[in-house]
Structures are given as C-alpha cells and as structure tokens.
Scaffold this active site. Structure first.
Site, PDB file in Angstrom:
ATOM      1  CB  SER A 160     -35.129  21.094  45.858  1.00  0.00           C
ATOM      2  OG  SER A 160     -35.620  22.315  45.339  1.00  0.00           O
TER       3      SER A 160
ATOM      4  CE1 TYR B  43     -29.599  22.299  44.623  1.00  0.00           C
ATOM      5  CE2 TYR B  43     -31.678  22.991  43.651  1.00  0.00           C
ATOM      6  CZ  TYR B  43     -30.921  22.698  44.766  1.00  0.00           C
ATOM      7  OH  TYR B  43     -31.482  22.808  46.020  1.00  0.00           O
TER       8      TYR B  43
ATOM      9  CE  LYS C 261     -31.115  19.407  46.236  1.00  0.00           C
ATOM     10  NZ  LYS C 261     -30.675  18.878  47.538  1.00  0.00           N
TER      11      LYS C 261
HETATM   12  P1  NAP Z   1     -26.640  26.708  53.051  1.00  0.00           P
HETATM   13  O1  NAP Z   1     -27.330  27.702  53.879  1.00  0.00           O
HETATM   14  O2  NAP Z   1     -25.776  27.208  51.965  1.00  0.00           O
HETATM   15  O3  NAP Z   1     -25.860  25.741  54.059  1.00  0.00           O
HETATM   16  C1  NAP Z   1     -24.724  25.248  53.697  1.00  0.00           C
HETATM   17  C2  NAP Z   1     -24.215  24.295  54.783  1.00  0.00           C
HETATM   18  O4  NAP Z   1     -23.706  23.221  54.103  1.00  0.00           O
HETATM   19  C3  NAP Z   1     -23.114  24.903  55.606  1.00  0.00           C
HETATM   20  O5  NAP Z   1     -23.138  24.337  56.906  1.00  0.00           O
HETATM   21  C4  NAP Z   1     -21.865  24.436  54.839  1.00  0.00           C
HETATM   22  O6  NAP Z   1     -20.755  24.483  55.716  1.00  0.00           O
HETATM   23  C5  NAP Z   1     -22.324  23.028  54.434  1.00  0.00           C
HETATM   24  N1  NAP Z   1     -21.732  22.418  53.245  1.00  0.00           N
HETATM   25  C6  NAP Z   1     -21.653  22.927  52.000  1.00  0.00           C
HETATM   26  N2  NAP Z   1     -21.089  22.045  51.171  1.00  0.00           N
HETATM   27  C7  NAP Z   1     -20.820  20.933  51.903  1.00  0.00           C
HETATM   28  C8  NAP Z   1     -20.235  19.680  51.618  1.00  0.00           C
HETATM   29  N3  NAP Z   1     -19.793  19.357  50.389  1.00  0.00           N
HETATM   30  N4  NAP Z   1     -20.123  18.764  52.617  1.00  0.00           N
HETATM   31  C9  NAP Z   1     -20.541  19.062  53.860  1.00  0.00           C
HETATM   32  N5  NAP Z   1     -21.090  20.237  54.193  1.00  0.00           N
HETATM   33  C10 NAP Z   1     -21.218  21.168  53.224  1.00  0.00           C
HETATM   34  O7  NAP Z   1     -27.647  25.686  52.300  1.00  0.00           O
HETATM   35  P2  NAP Z   1     -29.205  25.439  52.582  1.00  0.00           P
HETATM   36  O8  NAP Z   1     -29.983  26.445  51.827  1.00  0.00           O
HETATM   37  O9  NAP Z   1     -29.422  25.272  54.036  1.00  0.00           O
HETATM   38  O10 NAP Z   1     -29.430  24.058  51.834  1.00  0.00           O
HETATM   39  C11 NAP Z   1     -29.507  22.815  52.525  1.00  0.00           C
HETATM   40  C12 NAP Z   1     -30.226  21.818  51.650  1.00  0.00           C
HETATM   41  O11 NAP Z   1     -31.539  22.305  51.330  1.00  0.00           O
HETATM   42  C13 NAP Z   1     -29.565  21.537  50.295  1.00  0.00           C
HETATM   43  O12 NAP Z   1     -29.714  20.178  49.979  1.00  0.00           O
HETATM   44  C14 NAP Z   1     -30.362  22.379  49.322  1.00  0.00           C
HETATM   45  O13 NAP Z   1     -30.325  21.869  48.010  1.00  0.00           O
HETATM   46  C15 NAP Z   1     -31.750  22.226  49.926  1.00  0.00           C
HETATM   47  N6  NAP Z   1     -32.685  23.252  49.515  1.00  0.00           N
HETATM   48  C16 NAP Z   1     -32.459  24.580  49.826  1.00  0.00           C
HETATM   49  C17 NAP Z   1     -33.396  25.520  49.411  1.00  0.00           C
HETATM   50  C18 NAP Z   1     -33.225  26.979  49.724  1.00  0.00           C
HETATM   51  O14 NAP Z   1     -34.027  27.801  49.222  1.00  0.00           O
HETATM   52  N7  NAP Z   1     -32.262  27.384  50.539  1.00  0.00           N
HETATM   53  C19 NAP Z   1     -34.524  25.142  48.681  1.00  0.00           C
HETATM   54  C20 NAP Z   1     -34.708  23.794  48.384  1.00  0.00           C
HETATM   55  C21 NAP Z   1     -33.791  22.859  48.814  1.00  0.00           C
HETATM   56  P3  NAP Z   1     -19.220  24.472  55.195  1.00  0.00           P
HETATM   57  O15 NAP Z   1     -19.050  25.655  54.297  1.00  0.00           O
HETATM   58  O16 NAP Z   1     -18.425  24.537  56.468  1.00  0.00           O
HETATM   59  O17 NAP Z   1     -19.058  23.152  54.490  1.00  0.00           O
END
Ligand code: NAP
Length: 253
Positions: A144, A157, A161
């Site tokens: 991130s 968090y 990262k």
């Molecule tokens: P998200 O939309 O909340 O997606 C969550 C996904 O992760 C779902 O498929 C969920 O399914 C699964 N999940 C959650 N906990 C899990 C676990 N312990 N083991 C396996 N699967 C799990 O999240 P996202 O925003 O796409 O984030 C993905 C990555 O991008 C993360 O590393 C996050 O830190 C990074 N990121 C996100 C942002 C942002 O703005 N969104 C910014 C910077 C970085 P289930 O509930 O079925 O497990």
C-alpha cells in the site's frame, strides 16, 4: 481484451473473491493463465469462481484463510495437480482497528502482522519448491502507499505494509540468482469493501480525494494491470521493486 501474455502459466491469487484480488485473478486469467482463486468463505469462493468460469476463463476456487497453514497447503496441492506454479500473488490483508500505531491493542497488532506480513512470508517459503521448477517464477505482494508514509488512522496496518516493502527487497536479493522475481504493487485508495468507510463517507471522501492528484479513487482493475505486467515476460528483469499505483498520491504524502 488484454493481450495474452500468460498462456501456459499457473497462478495463485489469495483473497481473490472480491475487490483487488478478484480484479487481479480476472486479469491474469484473461491474459491466459490458469488461476487458483481463494478466500475464507465457501459461498464467496463459489460465486466468484462461477462468475469467472461463466466468462470462459480457466479458474478454479477453494477456501483458504491465509493465516492457516493447512489452508495454504491446499493452494499448493491444487497448483501441483495443474502441473506447478509460476505466479504467486499474496493479496490478503486485514485492519481490525482504526487509530494511531501506539493506540493499537496487542491482539490487533498480532492479527495484522499474522495476516498481512506472516502469511506473505509463509506463502513465499511454501511456494518455492514449485516456483523453482518454473522457468521464471514470480512473487507479487499487494502492499500500500501507506507502507511508504503511514496514514494517521491506519497506524499498525501501515507499519505492516512497510514491512512488506522490506520483505520484497530481502527476498528479491535471495531469489534473483534463481530467476525468481519478488516485487510489490502498492495501491493508493481503491474503491472496495475494505476502503468503503472512507470512500462512502462524504466528508472523508472529499478530504481523501483532495490528496489524489488524478482526482479520483482507483478501481480494482487499475491495480490488476501492474500485477499482470510483473507476472508477464514484460516484467522479466524487474525485481526488488515496490511499484506505486496511486494516481499521483504518493507525491503528495
Ligand atoms: P476487500 O475488497 O475487502 O477484499 C477482501 C477479499 O479478501 C475478499 O475476497 C475476502 O473474502 C478476502 N479475505 C479477507 N480476509 C482474508 C483472509 N484472512 N484470508 C483469505 N482471504 C481473505 O479488500 P481490497 O481492498 O481488495 O484489498 C486487497 C489488498 O489491497 C489488501 O492487501 C489491502 O491492504 C490492499 N490495499 C487496498 C487499498 C484500498 O483502498 N482498497 C489500498 C491499498 C492497499 P472472504 O471474506 O471470503 O475471506
């Protein structure tokens, strides 16, 4: 339709039934890879697998909580069944608490580091026997922009990262002689369930948008393209890099 740079490749993408992970799985599959998707809940896995296979993509799904060793083992067993592994994308992360780093409870700290850092470390170690058999193994972590400059309200968090950025450098040095690359892709703010508290709240949304020179949040597909690049032959000579995909946001931090 994206170019087909990944025909014949086998990929694992964790936490890939929704959000950024789903977009990455979708993109890698559209480029021709066989993709193993996963997340904790069977219903999510079933629905996401169905959606992707309905598009004619070569995708298989299984449940995997990345902090559980027995679940991670299933991913690699599945990959072996398909003939090996070329690409590992470690994408799962949690943030159980909002607040400054020193306000984080010990239990939240442990959970954040177990899922966000230790699982990437363990997945990397566990993937190696298969990646070593690939001609050009790829390891990609989703970190991130908060890893470069901590967000006030995402203290622990952000530190988790930052740790991934270091893991990229250290693992890349160790694996470069074996032609296995290790990189991370670092999103800015992406519209997913994870960020919805921020992107759906009008005041927080305006304040956040003011920090993004391109004037919009990313969508998950904005992140997937960079992962596909690193996974493809176009990324052959890139290793040890932490690539920011944040609409210019990192220049403001
Ligand atoms: P998200 O939309 O909340 O997606 C969550 C996904 O992760 C779902 O498929 C969920 O399914 C699964 N999940 C959650 N906990 C899990 C676990 N312990 N083991 C396996 N699967 C799990 O999240 P996202 O925003 O796409 O984030 C993905 C990555 O991008 C993360 O590393 C996050 O830190 C990074 N990121 C996100 C942002 C942002 O703005 N969104 C910014 C910077 C970085 P289930 O509930 O079925 O497990």
């Amino acid at each position: 339709m994206p170019i087909k740079r990944l025909i014949g490749k086998i990929a694992i993408v964790t936490a890939s039934t929704d959000g950024i992970g789903y977009a990455i799985a979708h993109r890698l599959a559209r480029e021709g890879a066989k993709v193993i998707i996963s997340s904790r809940k069977a219903k999510n896995v079933e629905e996401a697998t169905q959606k992707l296979t309905n598009e004619g993509l070569d995708v298989t799904g299984l449940t995997c909580h990345v902090a559980k060793a027995e679940d991670r083992a299933k991913l690699f067993q599945e990959a072996s069944k398909f003939g090996g592994l070329d690409i590992l994308v470690s994408n799962a992360a949690v943030n159980p608490e909002v607040g400054g780093v020193l306000d984080c409870s010990e239990s939240s700290w442990d959970k954040i580091f177990e899922v966000n850092v230790k699982s990437s470390f363990m997945l990397t170690k566990e993937a190696l026997p298969l990646l070593r058999k690939s001609k050009a193994g790829r390891i990609i972590y989703i970190s991130s922009v908060a890893g470069f400059q901590p967000f006030d309200l995402l203290g622990a968090y952000s530190v988790s990262k930052t740790t991934l950025l270091g893991l990229v450098k250290a693992a890349a040095l160790q694996l470069a002689p074996e032609n296995i690359t290790v990189n991370s892709v670092n999103p800015g703010l992406v519209t997913t369930r994870f960020s919805s508290a921020l992107t759906q709240n009008p005041a927080a949304r305006e304040a956040a948008l003011a920090q993004i020179p391109m004037g919009r949040f990313a969508v998950p597909d904005d992140i997937a393209g960079s992962v596909a690049f690193l996974a493809s032959d176009d990324g052959l000579y890139v290793t040890g890099e932490n690539i920011v995909v944040a609409g210019g946001m990192a220049s403001r931090l």
